[in-house]
Design a protein around this motif. Structure first.
Motif, PDB file in Angstrom:
ATOM      1  N   THR A 219      89.944 -21.877  22.366  1.00 26.91           N
ATOM      2  CA  THR A 219      88.595 -21.796  21.149  1.00 26.91           C
ATOM      3  C   THR A 219      87.179 -21.436  20.935  1.00 26.91           C
ATOM      4  OG1 THR A 219      90.060 -23.770  20.241  1.00 26.91           O
ATOM      5  CG2 THR A 219      87.389 -23.398  19.535  1.00 26.91           C
ATOM      6  N   GLU A 220      86.642 -21.127  22.382  1.00 25.21           N
ATOM      7  CA  GLU A 220      86.010 -21.061  23.034  1.00 25.21           C
ATOM      8  C   GLU A 220      85.568 -19.106  22.577  1.00 25.21           C
ATOM      9  OE1 GLU A 220      84.658 -23.864  26.071  1.00 25.21           O
ATOM     10  OE2 GLU A 220      84.910 -21.919  26.536  1.00 25.21           O
ATOM     11  N   ARG A 221      86.569 -18.527  22.901  1.00 25.81           N
ATOM     12  CA  ARG A 221      86.813 -16.874  23.017  1.00 25.81           C
ATOM     13  C   ARG A 221      86.717 -16.941  22.144  1.00 25.81           C
ATOM     14  NH1 ARG A 221      89.798 -17.705  28.156  1.00 25.81           N
ATOM     15  NH2 ARG A 221      92.091 -17.857  26.025  1.00 25.81           N
ATOM     16  N   MET A 222      87.380 -17.714  20.555  1.00 26.60           N
ATOM     17  CA  MET A 222      87.591 -17.393  19.586  1.00 26.60           C
ATOM     18  C   MET A 222      86.071 -17.201  18.711  1.00 26.60           C
ATOM     19  SD  MET A 222      89.351 -19.102  16.270  1.00 26.60           S
ATOM     20  CE  MET A 222      87.542 -20.969  16.723  1.00 26.60           C
ATOM     21  N   LEU A 223      85.429 -18.535  18.945  1.00 30.89           N
ATOM     22  CA  LEU A 223      84.237 -18.169  18.150  1.00 30.89           C
ATOM     23  C   LEU A 223      82.872 -17.408  19.218  1.00 30.89           C
ATOM     24  CD1 LEU A 223      83.570 -22.126  18.768  1.00 30.89           C
ATOM     25  CD2 LEU A 223      84.083 -20.360  16.446  1.00 30.89           C
ATOM     26  N   ALA A 224      83.367 -17.369  20.593  1.00 31.56           N
ATOM     27  CA  ALA A 224      82.554 -16.262  20.698  1.00 31.56           C
ATOM     28  C   ALA A 224      82.799 -14.989  20.451  1.00 31.56           C
ATOM     29  CB  ALA A 224      82.045 -16.244  22.538  1.00 31.56           C
ATOM     30  N   MET A 225      84.269 -14.477  19.410  1.00 33.48           N
ATOM     31  CA  MET A 225      84.269 -13.241  18.874  1.00 33.48           C
ATOM     32  C   MET A 225      83.848 -12.857  17.838  1.00 33.48           C
ATOM     33  SD  MET A 225      88.272 -11.536  18.885  1.00 33.48           S
ATOM     34  CE  MET A 225      88.612 -13.457  17.711  1.00 33.48           C
ATOM     35  N   PHE A 226      83.914 -14.701  17.009  1.00 27.67           N
ATOM     36  CA  PHE A 226      83.275 -14.459  15.735  1.00 27.67           C
ATOM     37  C   PHE A 226      82.285 -13.967  15.857  1.00 27.67           C
ATOM     38  CE2 PHE A 226      87.247 -17.832  14.269  1.00 27.67           C
ATOM     39  CZ  PHE A 226      87.352 -16.305  13.955  1.00 27.67           C
ATOM     40  N   LYS A 227      81.268 -14.511  16.742  1.00 28.48           N
ATOM     41  CA  LYS A 227      80.119 -14.711  16.841  1.00 28.48           C
ATOM     42  C   LYS A 227      79.049 -13.520  17.515  1.00 28.48           C
ATOM     43  CE  LYS A 227      79.385 -17.956  20.010  1.00 28.48           C
ATOM     44  NZ  LYS A 227      77.851 -18.864  20.667  1.00 28.48           N
ATOM     45  N   LEU A 228      80.590 -12.402  18.131  1.00 25.81           N
ATOM     46  CA  LEU A 228      79.300 -11.319  18.300  1.00 25.81           C
ATOM     47  C   LEU A 228      79.795  -9.973  16.970  1.00 25.81           C
ATOM     48  CD1 LEU A 228      79.278  -8.882  20.628  1.00 25.81           C
ATOM     49  CD2 LEU A 228      81.938  -8.860  20.960  1.00 25.81           C
ATOM     50  N   GLU A 229      81.288 -11.232  16.103  1.00 24.19           N
ATOM     51  CA  GLU A 229      81.153  -9.758  15.076  1.00 24.19           C
ATOM     52  C   GLU A 229      80.121  -9.785  13.881  1.00 24.19           C
ATOM     53  OE1 GLU A 229      83.053  -6.869  13.278  1.00 24.19           O
ATOM     54  OE2 GLU A 229      83.478  -7.402  14.759  1.00 24.19           O
ATOM     55  N   LEU A 230      79.269 -11.022  13.833  1.00 20.21           N
ATOM     56  CA  LEU A 230      79.179 -11.311  13.088  1.00 20.21           C
ATOM     57  C   LEU A 230      77.647 -10.751  13.904  1.00 20.21           C
ATOM     58  CD1 LEU A 230      79.170 -15.191  11.944  1.00 20.21           C
ATOM     59  CD2 LEU A 230      79.534 -13.295  10.600  1.00 20.21           C
ATOM     60  N   THR A 231      77.023 -11.268  14.638  1.00 21.54           N
ATOM     61  CA  THR A 231      75.941  -9.998  15.179  1.00 21.54           C
ATOM     62  C   THR A 231      75.724  -8.742  15.144  1.00 21.54           C
ATOM     63  OG1 THR A 231      75.832 -11.879  17.493  1.00 21.54           O
ATOM     64  CG2 THR A 231      74.845  -9.877  17.599  1.00 21.54           C
ATOM     65  N   VAL A 232      76.906  -7.706  15.303  1.00 25.86           N
ATOM     66  CA  VAL A 232      77.077  -6.670  14.872  1.00 25.86           C
ATOM     67  C   VAL A 232      76.920  -6.000  13.400  1.00 25.86           C
ATOM     68  CG1 VAL A 232      78.364  -4.618  15.189  1.00 25.86           C
ATOM     69  CG2 VAL A 232      79.024  -5.973  17.195  1.00 25.86           C
TER      70      VAL A 232
ATOM     71  N   ASP B  50      64.177  -9.920   8.613  1.00 28.34           N
ATOM     72  CA  ASP B  50      64.399  -8.925   8.380  1.00 28.34           C
ATOM     73  C   ASP B  50      63.271  -8.499   9.960  1.00 28.34           C
ATOM     74  OD1 ASP B  50      61.925  -9.660   7.810  1.00 28.34           O
ATOM     75  OD2 ASP B  50      61.790  -9.860   5.676  1.00 28.34           O
ATOM     76  N   LYS B  51      62.638  -7.141   8.730  1.00 27.95           N
ATOM     77  CA  LYS B  51      62.115  -6.203  10.560  1.00 27.95           C
ATOM     78  C   LYS B  51      60.156  -6.870  10.477  1.00 27.95           C
ATOM     79  CE  LYS B  51      63.961  -1.419   8.762  1.00 27.95           C
ATOM     80  NZ  LYS B  51      63.799  -0.134   8.356  1.00 27.95           N
ATOM     81  N   SER B  52      60.087  -7.208   9.638  1.00 28.76           N
ATOM     82  CA  SER B  52      58.938  -7.993   9.809  1.00 28.76           C
ATOM     83  C   SER B  52      59.182  -9.046  10.361  1.00 28.76           C
ATOM     84  CB  SER B  52      58.042  -8.719   8.477  1.00 28.76           C
ATOM     85  OG  SER B  52      57.882  -7.550   7.595  1.00 28.76           O
ATOM     86  N   GLY B  53      60.307  -9.899  10.919  1.00 33.34           N
ATOM     87  CA  GLY B  53      60.395 -11.468  11.393  1.00 33.34           C
ATOM     88  C   GLY B  53      60.395 -12.313  10.942  1.00 33.34           C
ATOM     89  N   ASN B  54      60.808 -12.389   9.287  1.00 35.16           N
ATOM     90  CA  ASN B  54      61.096 -13.489   8.714  1.00 35.16           C
ATOM     91  C   ASN B  54      62.178 -13.092   8.280  1.00 35.16           C
ATOM     92  OD1 ASN B  54      58.063 -13.631   8.804  1.00 35.16           O
ATOM     93  ND2 ASN B  54      58.287 -11.897   6.401  1.00 35.16           N
ATOM     94  N   PHE B  55      62.702 -14.469   7.375  1.00 40.81           N
ATOM     95  CA  PHE B  55      63.957 -15.195   7.163  1.00 40.81           C
ATOM     96  C   PHE B  55      64.396 -13.928   5.636  1.00 40.81           C
ATOM     97  CE2 PHE B  55      66.737 -17.721   4.097  1.00 40.81           C
ATOM     98  CZ  PHE B  55      67.648 -17.698   5.434  1.00 40.81           C
ATOM     99  N   ASN B  56      65.495 -13.701   5.643  1.00 38.07           N
ATOM    100  CA  ASN B  56      66.162 -12.550   4.517  1.00 38.07           C
ATOM    101  C   ASN B  56      67.416 -13.386   4.328  1.00 38.07           C
ATOM    102  OD1 ASN B  56      65.460 -11.043   2.433  1.00 38.07           O
ATOM    103  ND2 ASN B  56      66.408  -9.375   3.694  1.00 38.07           N
ATOM    104  N   GLY B  57      67.349 -14.575   5.084  1.00 42.82           N
ATOM    105  CA  GLY B  57      69.466 -15.089   4.338  1.00 42.82           C
ATOM    106  C   GLY B  57      70.058 -15.353   5.373  1.00 42.82           C
ATOM    107  N   GLY B  58      71.084 -15.066   5.506  1.00 37.17           N
ATOM    108  CA  GLY B  58      72.571 -15.514   6.166  1.00 37.17           C
ATOM    109  C   GLY B  58      73.454 -14.993   5.592  1.00 37.17           C
ATOM    110  N   LEU B  59      74.080 -15.147   6.955  1.00 38.17           N
ATOM    111  CA  LEU B  59      75.590 -14.878   7.254  1.00 38.17           C
ATOM    112  C   LEU B  59      76.651 -14.891   7.979  1.00 38.17           C
ATOM    113  CD1 LEU B  59      77.297 -11.360   6.233  1.00 38.17           C
ATOM    114  CD2 LEU B  59      77.289 -11.280   9.478  1.00 38.17           C
ATOM    115  N   PHE B  60      77.538 -15.141   7.072  1.00 35.60           N
ATOM    116  CA  PHE B  60      78.432 -16.324   7.408  1.00 35.60           C
ATOM    117  C   PHE B  60      80.013 -16.476   7.288  1.00 35.60           C
ATOM    118  CE2 PHE B  60      78.085 -17.396   2.885  1.00 35.60           C
ATOM    119  CZ  PHE B  60      78.676 -17.875   2.759  1.00 35.60           C
ATOM    120  N   ALA B  61      80.842 -17.152   8.632  1.00 33.65           N
ATOM    121  CA  ALA B  61      82.494 -16.574   8.510  1.00 33.65           C
ATOM    122  C   ALA B  61      82.944 -18.497   8.008  1.00 33.65           C
ATOM    123  CB  ALA B  61      82.730 -16.367   9.877  1.00 33.65           C
TER     124      ALA B  61
END
Length: 360
Positions: free
Chosen positions: A62-75, A179-190
């Protein structure tokens, strides 16, 4: 008089026979009980250890699965289509990820705007029900608004409102878009279906068809498990409401989660059929961004008894054998004593008669 003495001694020997049989039976039953209890404890401990190993394996998976999801979302979060919230480009990108990248148990990816609007839904089924709706009331969105880039949040169980996960129990893993200014511009989720969390990472470890798996968070909320109405509930409150036997013991599990400790247990709870019975369990923690979830694997106690059924049969055979041998020993021993005593009486009477004739 002679017949009376014979009858008296016969009664005396019958009592000896009865007492001897009682002693042999008692000893046999006691030994059977001790051996059976020892065997039961040994099998229970062995089963608990096996379940603990399984829970550890599931926790690491489960830890590896979530780590993989986080990596994919980061990319994905760094892609220009998502940074600029290009709806068509984002949908194509997310759909391509779902169809080409191995993301087990993730059926849906989504993009939410900074004002909480669900801009994009991507899933393998192509369902976009709920796209354009507001997610501003969701706790995971509220968290994302104040989070830093690269941080993640795993929600508690919720009922999905959009796409292929509509009306299904899910947990959402989200990361903020900055965003490039460091402001919150939404969210990406799985979005992860809880039923798939169990079938994908727990059911594969089943040792019997009756093996069950549960995932519980630090607050005692059941993320995955059976029966279905248990999901999303606090395990202790649910057990108390359903009047499970010894429901207070679930405090121990929650305490173990808080301490991030693994362990084994012997609990009463209901399975898929809601029948409350005794279960042997093993549990291990999985770490999710500083939070802890507990993976619990359990089998019915009745199943462990089945493992020592042959032992019980052998013990019963030995018990019967012991009783038979004891009975035969007692019978021949008492018969020998009785015959010897009877023969002694006859000799004594003859000697007495001869002695009397001699005096006369």
């Amino acid at each position: 008089m002679i017949q009376g003495l014979k009858r008296l001694h016969l009664i005396h020997y019958r009592w000896i026979l009865a007492i001897t049989l009682v002693i042999f039976v008692t000893v046999g039953v006691v030994l059977f009980g001790i051996d059976s209890k020892s065997a039961e404890q040994a099998v229970t401990k062995a089963t608990q250890y096996k379940l603990l190993v399984m829970a550890r394996a599931s926790a690491r998976s489960t830890e590896r699965m979530l780590a993989m999801f986080k990596l994919e979302l980061t990319v994905l979060e760094r892609k220009e289509e998502i940074k600029n919230q290009n709806i068509v480009g984002t949908r194509n990108l997310l759909t391509n990820v779902l169809t080409t990248v191995n993301l087990p148990i993730v059926h849906q990816l989504g993009l939410v705007s900074k004002d909480g609007t669900l801009l994009v839904i991507a899933n393998k089924e192509g369902k976009i029900t709920g796209q354009g709706d507001s997610l501003v009331d969701r706790k995971y969105f509220q968290w994302a608004k104040t989070a830093k880039e690269g941080e993640f949040f795993l929600s508690e169980p919720i009922i999905g409102r959009a796409g292929s996960n509509k009306d299904k129990w899910v947990v959402v893993l989200i990361t903020p878009i900055i965003d490039k200014s460091g402001n919150f511009n939404g969210g990406l989720f799985a979005s992860i279906r809880l039923e798939d969390l169990t079938t994908g990472y727990i059911d594969v470890l089943k040792v019997t068809p009756t093996t069950v798996g549960y995932v519980i968070n630090e607050n005692g909320i059941v993320l995955s498990g059976q029966p279905e109405d248990l999901v999303g509930s606090n395990i202790k409150e649910y057990a108390q409401k359903e009047k499970w036997k010894r429901y207070e013991t679930y405090i121990n599990v929650i305490d173990q989660i808080a301490k991030k400790e693994e362990g084994v247990g012997d609990y009463y709870f209901a399975g898929v059929d809601k029948k409350v019975e005794r279960w042997i369990t093993g549990y291990a923690p999985a770490q999710v961004d500083g939070d802890t979830i507990m993976i619990i694997i359990a089998v019915p106690f009745e199943w462990t008894l089945g493992l020592i059924a042959d032992f019980y049969k052998n013990q019963i055979i030995w018990l019967i054998f012991l009783i038979v041998i004891g009975s035969l020993i007692a019978f021949f021993w008492i018969s020998g004593l009785y015959l010897a005593r009877y023969d002694g009486y006859n000799h004594g009477l003859k000697d007495g008669a001869n002695f009397k004739k001699g005096k006369d």
